[in-house]
Design an enzyme around this catalytic site. Structure first.
Site, PDB file in Angstrom:
ATOM      1  N   THR A  99     -26.113  -8.956  10.574  1.00  0.00           N
ATOM      2  CA  THR A  99     -26.983  -8.607   9.457  1.00  0.00           C
ATOM      3  C   THR A  99     -26.164  -8.020   8.310  1.00  0.00           C
ATOM      4  O   THR A  99     -25.309  -7.174   8.529  1.00  0.00           O
ATOM      5  CB  THR A  99     -28.042  -7.588   9.931  1.00  0.00           C
ATOM      6  OG1 THR A  99     -28.763  -8.200  10.999  1.00  0.00           O
ATOM      7  CG2 THR A  99     -28.994  -7.198   8.821  1.00  0.00           C
ATOM      8  N   ASN A 153       0.806  -1.225   0.000  1.00  0.00           N
ATOM      9  CA  ASN A 153       0.000   0.000   0.000  1.00  0.00           C
ATOM     10  C   ASN A 153       0.840   1.276   0.000  1.00  0.00           C
ATOM     11  O   ASN A 153       0.329   2.335  -0.326  1.00  0.00           O
ATOM     12  CB  ASN A 153      -0.968   0.007   1.184  1.00  0.00           C
ATOM     13  CG  ASN A 153      -0.307  -0.361   2.481  1.00  0.00           C
ATOM     14  OD1 ASN A 153       0.335  -1.408   2.582  1.00  0.00           O
ATOM     15  ND2 ASN A 153      -0.430   0.481   3.478  1.00  0.00           N
ATOM     16  N   GLY A 186     -13.780  -2.267  -0.174  1.00  0.00           N
ATOM     17  CA  GLY A 186     -14.519  -1.482  -1.159  1.00  0.00           C
ATOM     18  C   GLY A 186     -13.929  -0.137  -1.521  1.00  0.00           C
ATOM     19  O   GLY A 186     -13.920   0.257  -2.690  1.00  0.00           O
ATOM     20  N   CYS A 192      -3.249   5.249   6.464  1.00  0.00           N
ATOM     21  CA  CYS A 192      -3.746   4.809   7.773  1.00  0.00           C
ATOM     22  C   CYS A 192      -2.892   5.360   8.905  1.00  0.00           C
ATOM     23  O   CYS A 192      -3.336   5.464  10.026  1.00  0.00           O
ATOM     24  CB  CYS A 192      -3.749   3.289   7.871  1.00  0.00           C
ATOM     25  SG  CYS A 192      -4.341   2.515   6.402  1.00  0.00           S
TER      26      CYS A 192
END
Ligand code: PLP
Length: 379
Positions: free
Chosen positions: A219, A133, A182, A306
């Protein structure tokens, strides 16, 4: 009474079923799409909340399963993984696992022969990132996968940076587990996926309900999953186009930047992401460089996003053998779909002037000029 029951329950049941099915259909369609983009089967795709969760699940889940089943307690990874992998391995070390952190050398590449030599009969897992990265180097993933296959050791790759930038086929490239996220491909933030080869023993990471075939409770975030699948579809369909567009931009940038005195490209020039270029400049402080570039409308980063804001030198730059003084003067430029060759020209016009200004204010640059310190061997 019978008639009443029929009238009131039958339509409701049908209604609820159809609402449930309405959500399930796009979820399963998204799973099929993500699977297709990776050359996997839909039943091998699990949705998670992010790349970090996928890495945690793959590594901890496999390590624990291998320990239980075969008494294996050794993990092989590389020294310059993302913290999602490194910190996960460190957490397992505290629980009694041993971890080999392979060197990545000056070029930022794992040596497959060194990897094979590190494997023991206790090795439970190999986890090597697809593309780094920070410095963008791409590892010899199919070759590493082949070695792992030969030795019967599960192979995980963190492909968060590679998706959409490298053609990926998990079966052809011998990958047993693959993490993705994503937001690197214009999907919403906070959604990820993990590919787990069918039949591989991996412990459940999130205990709970029966979602994700009872392997990841919670969920499902259907809207984001659908967004992820759409972004994956676009990224995979345009990968060759992206490589063809971004590679010449990256090459022009590298040629131009390396004309700056005492500058270096970090990591292999050949094996790197099409839109990534990472540099170090002697006598320049990375944070000041970023601020000045930002004032000129250029968004770049120094270490990884990050850890931006942290003053610690990047573990990635240290892992390729740079001393702190050089690692502190780093700059990472990443191009994406919305950049053009004009952006490259603008950077090449702006950056050298900023470097000059910063060096004129730098006591370290004075010391370098006066040959009191010498970092040229790292250039
Ligand atoms: N792995 C790599 C190589 C990354 O670059 C990132 C994020 O930048 C992650 C893992 C973590 O992904 P996420 O932020 O989705 O948890």
């Amino acid at each position: 009474d019978t008639a009443t029951t029929e009238i009131y329950t039958f339509p409701y049941t049908t209604l609820f079923r159809s609402i449930g099915q309405k959500a399930k259909a796009p979820l399963e369609q998204a799973r099929a799409t993500v699977a297709k983009c990776l050359g996997a089967n839909p039943n091998e795709i699990y949705f998670t909340s992010c790349g970090t969760e996928s890495d945690n699940w793959a590594i901890k889940g496999t390590a624990r399963a291998q320990l239980k089943k075969h008494g294996k307690n050794h993990i092989v990874t590389s020294a310059f993984e993302h913290h999602a992998v490194l910190h996960t391995c460190q957490a397992l070390e505290k629980q009694g696992f041993t971890v080999t952190y392979l060197p990545v050398h000056r070029e930022g590449l794992v040596d497959p022969a060194e990897l094979e030599a590190a494997l023991t009969e206790k090795t439970a897992l190999v986890s090597i990132m697809y593309a780094n990265n920070e410095i963008g180097t791409i590892q010899p993933i199919p070759e590493i996968g082949e070695i792992c296959k030969k030795h019967g050791i599960p192979f995980h790759t963190d492909a968060v940076q590679a998706i959409g930038n490298v053609p990926i086929d998990v079966k052809a490239q011998n990958i047993d587990m693959l993490s993705l996220s994503g937001h690197k491909i214009h999907a919403p933030k906070g959604i990820g996926a993990l590919y787990i080869r069918a039949g591989l023993a991996v412990d459940t990471f999130m205990d709970g309900g029966a979602q994700e075939r009872a392997r990841r409770g919670g969920t499902e975030n259907v809207a984001e999953i659908v967004g992820l699948a759409k972004a994956m579809e676009t990224a995979a369909a345009t990968v060759n186009e992206r490589i063809a567009k971004l590679t010449p931009m990256r090459e022009k940038l590298i040629d131009g930047v390396l004309k700056i005195e005492r500058s270096r490209l970090n990591g292999s020039r050949e094996h790197r992401l099409p839109g990534n270029a990472s540099f170090c400049f002697q006598g320049v402080e990375g944070e000041s460089l970023l601020l000045m570039l930002d004032m000129k409308g250029i968004s770049a980063s120094s270490g990884s996003a990050c850890t931006s804001g942290s003053l610690d030198p990047s573990h990635v730059l240290l892992s390729i053998g740079l001393p702190h003084e050089v690692a502190h003067g780093s700059l990472r430029i990443s191009f994406g779909d919305y950049n053009t060759m004009e952006d490259v020209d603008y950077i090449l016009e702006t950056l050298p002037k900023i470097i000059d200004r910063l060096r004129n204010m730098s006591p370290l640059w004075d010391a370098i000029q006066a040959k009191k310190v010498d970092y040229d061997k790292y250039m």
